[in-house]
Design a protein around this motif. Structure first.
Motif, PDB file in Angstrom:
ATOM      1  N   ALA A  33       0.831  -1.209   0.000  1.00 55.93           N
ATOM      2  CA  ALA A  33       0.000   0.000   0.000  1.00 55.93           C
ATOM      3  C   ALA A  33       0.866   1.259   0.000  1.00 55.93           C
ATOM      4  CB  ALA A  33      -0.947  -0.011   1.207  1.00 55.93           C
ATOM      5  N   TYR A  34       1.814   1.354   0.926  1.00 59.90           N
ATOM      6  CA  TYR A  34       2.601   2.588   0.943  1.00 59.90           C
ATOM      7  C   TYR A  34       3.617   2.629  -0.186  1.00 59.90           C
ATOM      8  CZ  TYR A  34       6.209   0.517   4.148  1.00 59.90           C
ATOM      9  OH  TYR A  34       7.184  -0.239   4.745  1.00 59.90           O
ATOM     10  N   VAL A  70       0.634  10.469   3.666  1.00 58.30           N
ATOM     11  CA  VAL A  70      -0.127   9.237   3.418  1.00 58.30           C
ATOM     12  C   VAL A  70       0.760   8.021   3.695  1.00 58.30           C
ATOM     13  CG1 VAL A  70      -1.320   7.841   1.671  1.00 58.30           C
ATOM     14  CG2 VAL A  70      -1.705  10.315   1.760  1.00 58.30           C
ATOM     15  N   GLY A  71       1.973   8.037   3.163  1.00 57.99           N
ATOM     16  CA  GLY A  71       2.894   6.929   3.390  1.00 57.99           C
ATOM     17  C   GLY A  71       3.221   6.757   4.862  1.00 57.99           C
ATOM     18  N   GLU A  85       2.311  11.274  19.593  1.00 54.98           N
ATOM     19  CA  GLU A  85       1.383  11.607  18.513  1.00 54.98           C
ATOM     20  C   GLU A  85       1.982  11.126  17.193  1.00 54.98           C
ATOM     21  OE1 GLU A  85      -0.861  15.409  16.448  1.00 54.98           O
ATOM     22  OE2 GLU A  85       0.286  15.711  18.291  1.00 54.98           O
ATOM     23  N   VAL A  86       1.173  10.452  16.392  1.00 54.92           N
ATOM     24  CA  VAL A  86       1.644   9.954  15.097  1.00 54.92           C
ATOM     25  C   VAL A  86       0.972  10.750  13.983  1.00 54.92           C
ATOM     26  CG1 VAL A  86       2.137   7.643  15.955  1.00 54.92           C
ATOM     27  CG2 VAL A  86      -0.099   8.127  14.985  1.00 54.92           C
ATOM     28  N   LEU A  87       1.644  10.786  12.852  1.00 53.32           N
ATOM     29  CA  LEU A  87       1.148  11.531  11.705  1.00 53.32           C
ATOM     30  C   LEU A  87       0.045  10.743  11.018  1.00 53.32           C
ATOM     31  CD1 LEU A  87       1.400  13.987   9.852  1.00 53.32           C
ATOM     32  CD2 LEU A  87       3.217  12.780   8.635  1.00 53.32           C
ATOM     33  N   ARG A  88      -1.127  11.317  10.939  1.00 50.82           N
ATOM     34  CA  ARG A  88      -2.267  10.718  10.252  1.00 50.82           C
ATOM     35  C   ARG A  88      -2.816  11.732   9.253  1.00 50.82           C
ATOM     36  NH1 ARG A  88      -1.470   5.564  11.151  1.00 50.82           N
ATOM     37  NH2 ARG A  88      -1.670   4.938  13.309  1.00 50.82           N
ATOM     38  N   VAL A  89      -3.283  11.240   8.128  1.00 50.30           N
ATOM     39  CA  VAL A  89      -3.960  12.094   7.151  1.00 50.30           C
ATOM     40  C   VAL A  89      -5.239  12.591   7.805  1.00 50.30           C
ATOM     41  CG1 VAL A  89      -5.102  12.108   4.893  1.00 50.30           C
ATOM     42  CG2 VAL A  89      -2.953  10.858   5.200  1.00 50.30           C
ATOM     43  N   THR A 153      -7.327   8.441   4.926  1.00 50.70           N
ATOM     44  CA  THR A 153      -6.309   8.068   3.941  1.00 50.70           C
ATOM     45  C   THR A 153      -6.974   7.551   2.665  1.00 50.70           C
ATOM     46  OG1 THR A 153      -4.726   7.566   5.676  1.00 50.70           O
ATOM     47  CG2 THR A 153      -4.313   6.581   3.543  1.00 50.70           C
ATOM     48  N   ILE A 154      -7.961   6.700   2.823  1.00 49.07           N
ATOM     49  CA  ILE A 154      -8.679   6.174   1.656  1.00 49.07           C
ATOM     50  C   ILE A 154      -9.371   7.311   0.920  1.00 49.07           C
ATOM     51  CG2 ILE A 154     -10.521   4.633   0.879  1.00 49.07           C
ATOM     52  CD1 ILE A 154      -9.861   2.882   3.366  1.00 49.07           C
ATOM     53  N   LYS A 155     -10.035   8.193   1.652  1.00 48.46           N
ATOM     54  CA  LYS A 155     -10.716   9.335   1.029  1.00 48.46           C
ATOM     55  C   LYS A 155      -9.717  10.217   0.285  1.00 48.46           C
ATOM     56  CE  LYS A 155     -14.042   9.742   4.782  1.00 48.46           C
ATOM     57  NZ  LYS A 155     -14.442  10.604   5.898  1.00 48.46           N
TER      58      LYS A 155
END
Length: 187
Positions: A33-34, A70-71, A85-89, A153-155
């Motif tokens: 995916a990534y 995204v990756g 804290e983690v990076l999220r779209v 992420t999907i959106k």
């Protein structure tokens, strides 16, 4: 982040590390995916080289940066709890894409048929980037059917392919030079 050494030899046995340090085979759906997002980013980068329109370039340069988000999101399983804290779209990133789609779609010629990939060189490359992005979306959805994936992420990837379609038409004289499908033309 600092990268001094490019090769680490840690992948020589066919495995790679996720952002949380977990090792997975390089063919794992999460890695696929990534990795597909990386391919999409490269395809967009190639298209940008052939785009003279400054506004389109500016949007795509931001998109390329966001694709690293995204990756980063995809390389950290959503099901795992982190002590940082983690990076999220975000949904804001999706909304920004929707606004750009609306902004550039406004002046396009109406569609009366499906558009064939082509026209100008920039348009053809944007169509190629769109199809690579669609493949990445399929890989992400496949992963989401097996384990948790951030819905934003999907959106984001879905909207990105729409944006690339709009830009491909925009680069064809705002759709006036689109090559359209003529069903059954050669039967």
């Amino acid at each position: 982040m600092k990268l001094d050494k490019i090769y680490t030899r840690t992948g020589d046995e066919g495995q790679t590390s996720l952002g949380d340090g977990k090792r997975l085979p390089k063919f794992h759906p999460r890695v696929e995916a990534y990795g597909s997002i990386d391919e999409a980013n490269s395809a967009i980068g190639t298209a940008v080289l052939h785009i003279q329109d400054a506004a389109v370039r500016k949007v795509l340069e931001r998109v390329q940066n966001d694709l690293f988000d995204v990756g980063a999101d995809l390389c950290l399983p959503e099901s795992r709890q982190f002590d940082r804290e983690v990076l999220r779209v975000s949904d804001q990133q999706v909304l920004w894409l929707e606004q750009r789609i609306d902004e550039f779609n406004v002046g396009l010629a109406s569609l009366t048929s499906f558009v064939l990939p082509g026209g100008s060189e920039a348009s053809a490359l944007l169509h190629q980037a769109r199809t690579v992005t669609r493949r990445a979306e399929r890989r992400i959805v496949e992963l989401a059917n097996q384990e948790g994936v951030n819905p934003a992420t999907i959106k984001y990837v879905n909207r990105l392919s729409d944006l690339l379609f709009v830009f491909a038409r925009y680069m064809n004289d705002q759709g006036k030079q689109d090559v359209t499908w003529k069903p059954g033309l050669h039967r």
